[in-house]
Design a protein around this motif. Structure first.
Motif, PDB file in Angstrom:
ATOM      1  N   ASN A  71       0.840  -1.195   0.000  1.00 39.47           N
ATOM      2  CA  ASN A  71       0.000   0.000   0.000  1.00 39.47           C
ATOM      3  C   ASN A  71       0.875   1.245   0.000  1.00 39.47           C
ATOM      4  O   ASN A  71       1.319   1.711   1.045  1.00 39.47           O
ATOM      5  N   THR A  72       1.112   1.794  -1.172  1.00 37.31           N
ATOM      6  CA  THR A  72       2.010   2.946  -1.284  1.00 37.31           C
ATOM      7  C   THR A  72       1.363   4.234  -0.789  1.00 37.31           C
ATOM      8  O   THR A  72       2.039   5.243  -0.620  1.00 37.31           O
ATOM      9  N   GLU A  73       0.053   4.219  -0.567  1.00 42.80           N
ATOM     10  CA  GLU A  73      -0.634   5.427  -0.141  1.00 42.80           C
ATOM     11  C   GLU A  73      -0.578   5.635   1.375  1.00 42.80           C
ATOM     12  O   GLU A  73      -0.901   6.705   1.868  1.00 42.80           O
ATOM     13  N   SER A  74      -0.228   4.597   2.118  1.00 45.34           N
ATOM     14  CA  SER A  74      -0.171   4.741   3.566  1.00 45.34           C
ATOM     15  C   SER A  74       1.075   5.521   3.967  1.00 45.34           C
ATOM     16  O   SER A  74       2.073   5.547   3.254  1.00 45.34           O
ATOM     17  N   LEU A  75       1.039   6.126   5.112  1.00 47.67           N
ATOM     18  CA  LEU A  75       2.163   6.930   5.591  1.00 47.67           C
ATOM     19  C   LEU A  75       3.413   6.092   5.738  1.00 47.67           C
ATOM     20  O   LEU A  75       4.525   6.546   5.479  1.00 47.67           O
ATOM     21  N   GLN A  76       3.229   4.843   6.159  1.00 45.23           N
ATOM     22  CA  GLN A  76       4.377   3.963   6.367  1.00 45.23           C
ATOM     23  C   GLN A  76       5.202   3.833   5.093  1.00 45.23           C
ATOM     24  O   GLN A  76       6.422   3.787   5.124  1.00 45.23           O
ATOM     25  N   TYR A  77       4.527   3.770   3.944  1.00 43.70           N
ATOM     26  CA  TYR A  77       5.234   3.515   2.706  1.00 43.70           C
ATOM     27  C   TYR A  77       5.617   4.785   1.958  1.00 43.70           C
ATOM     28  O   TYR A  77       6.477   4.764   1.088  1.00 43.70           O
ATOM     29  N   THR A  78       4.952   5.899   2.228  1.00 44.04           N
ATOM     30  CA  THR A  78       5.343   7.138   1.555  1.00 44.04           C
ATOM     31  C   THR A  78       6.507   7.798   2.264  1.00 44.04           C
ATOM     32  O   THR A  78       7.069   8.764   1.766  1.00 44.04           O
ATOM     33  N   SER A  79       6.878   7.332   3.446  1.00 42.78           N
ATOM     34  CA  SER A  79       7.983   7.921   4.195  1.00 42.78           C
ATOM     35  C   SER A  79       9.182   6.992   4.295  1.00 42.78           C
ATOM     36  O   SER A  79      10.119   7.244   5.009  1.00 42.78           O
ATOM     37  N   SER A  80       9.146   5.856   3.591  1.00 42.04           N
ATOM     38  CA  SER A  80      10.228   4.891   3.699  1.00 42.04           C
ATOM     39  C   SER A  80      10.212   3.986   2.469  1.00 42.04           C
ATOM     40  O   SER A  80       9.224   3.919   1.753  1.00 42.04           O
ATOM     41  N   SER A  81      11.313   3.297   2.219  1.00 44.43           N
ATOM     42  CA  SER A  81      11.331   2.313   1.136  1.00 44.43           C
ATOM     43  C   SER A  81      10.718   1.014   1.639  1.00 44.43           C
ATOM     44  O   SER A  81      10.565   0.806   2.836  1.00 44.43           O
ATOM     45  N   TYR A  82      10.364   0.132   0.715  1.00 42.60           N
ATOM     46  CA  TYR A  82       9.665  -1.079   1.127  1.00 42.60           C
ATOM     47  C   TYR A  82       9.849  -2.191   0.099  1.00 42.60           C
ATOM     48  O   TYR A  82      10.145  -1.964  -1.072  1.00 42.60           O
TER      49      TYR A  82
END
Length: 406
Positions: free
Chosen positions: A71-82
């Motif tokens: 889920n690239t829209e969540s804060l977790q993924y927009t603020s870090s690589s995954y």
């Protein structure tokens, strides 16, 4: 460009090299007994390439969101690589990848210290052999979006693996103090895999860390010992299933996410199915060797030099002449490797309430024909292992599945 203080000091002095990889003791307060900092290893990964997606980061994020399992829209993924994957319409894996948002999106303390030479585009790390195919896949789905895709060469876009050989080490505690001054690093969320570093020139990496203290083969052995598959040779494009490749246990799939390509089969398997086959580490041995001891991981023996089976060679019970395959060999180094195995048959793990199929006395073999005029068959025995992280993940998965049905 403003560099971190430690790196600035290192680059100013031609006689001093800051080498955080050297083992040393440290303590946080007086009176506390110093403890040994783990020795870290690093090497460039020639098997991985970077694809630049631009020019607009917001457009790129929305576009990637509709194609990957995370889920690239969540804060977790927009603020870090995954770590995540691209699937085809049938729910089969095309590529396992790392996504790197622009460093300006990173939260402080996650390795995203921004410099003037940092890109302002999304980067996708993918198997080098699959980079061109992934670009074609991206172009096919971009429609009218104003996006471009550019493959970076090994000089412009190097990828480095950084890890410690110690098992079950907390990567954040062990790696963050060492890597904090270095830009473009990110903790690898896969178990015991340490961190990634991208875009740093070889000279800068050696100035900061010293010469590479590991080889690509060392990285591959470490990865396989931990049961982590990577790339198209092990996660076979258009054939491998996400759960069988352990992408669910590695945090690469968000099962609460909305529509994305390949979602239907992935979600249905998650909610209704039991994953009976998974990629696990295995150890090869011959008739002159004893059966490996039961443990969470194989034992790598550097002196064991076996002729490795071709990829996708069938694994079966030694006692069975013909019959159902219990697994497929995916590749290895020396006497260890990875294989897609039926868990309840090849290891002592229960996936359902049904009668256990595992027999501790049973042995398994991989048989293949030599590519010679005689076509003589060759055979090696195979012992499968289920790492601790996988056992815990499967147990948690079965617990949630049981709660879902009650």
């Amino acid at each position: 460009m403003s560099l971190p203080p430690k790196l600035n000091q290192c680059l100013r002095s031609p006689f001093t090299t800051f080498r955080p990889f050297l083992s040393r003791t440290y303590s946080h307060s007086p009176g506390v007994r110093a403890r040994e900092q783990p020795v870290l290893r690093y090497t460039q990964l020639p098997s991985r390439s970077l694809i630049e997606v631009g020019p607009n980061a917001d457009n790129a994020r929305t576009f990637i969101h509709g194609l990957v399992t995370a889920n690239t829209e969540s804060l977790q993924y927009t603020s870090s690589s995954y770590y995540t994957a691209f699937l085809n319409a049938g729910g089969r894996v095309l590529d396992d990848v790392f996504i790197y948002p622009p460093p300006s999106n990173f939260e402080p303390g996650t390795g995203g210290l921004r410099g003037q030479d940092e890109p302002d585009q999304y980067l996708i790390e993918v198997d080098r052999e699959r980079a061109d195919a992934l670009i074609r896949h991206l172009k096919k789905h971009k429609l009218r979006r104003k996006l471009s895709f550019r493959l970076l060469d090994q000089e412009e876009g190097p990828v480095y693996g950084i890890w410690a050989d110690e098992p079950n080490l907390d990567p954040f505690t062990a790696l963050k103090p060492t890597l904090e001054p270095l830009r473009s690093w990110k903790l690898d969320q896969r178990p015991n895999m340490g961190a990634r570093c991208i875009l740093r020139p070889k000279a800068e990496m050696e100035q900061y860390f010293g010469p590479p203290n590991a080889s690509f083969e060392d990285y591959t052995i470490h990865r396989m010992m931990n049961g982590v598959a990577e790339g198209s040779a092990e996660i076979v494009p258009t054939s491998a299933l996400p759960q069988e490749s352990n992408l669910d246990l590695l945090g690469a799939i968000d099962f609460r996410k909305g529509c994305y390509l390949g979602q239907e089969l992935t979600i249905r398997t998650h909610h209704t199915g039991v994953v009976r086959k998974r990629i696990v580490p295995v150890q090869l041995y011959d008739n002159a060797s004893p059966k490996p001891a039961t443990a969470d991981a194989p034992e790598y023996i550097s002196t064991a030099k076996f002729t490795l089976p071709p990829r996708q060679s069938a694994i079966s019970k030694v006692s069975a002449r013909k019959g159902r395959s219990t697994g497929r060999w995916l590749g290895g180094v020396g006497n260890i490797g990875l294989a897609l195995c039926r868990l309840e048959i090849m290891d002592n793990i229960r996936l359902t309430e049904e009668t256990a199929l595992y027999d501790p006395e049973e042995e398994f073999k991989v048989v293949w024909d030599e590519e010679t005029e005689t076509g003589q068959s060759k055979e090696l025995k195979v012992k499968a292992f289920v790492p601790r992280w996988m056992r815990l993940g499967i147990a948690e998965r079965l617990k949630s599945l049981k709660g879902h049905h009650t």
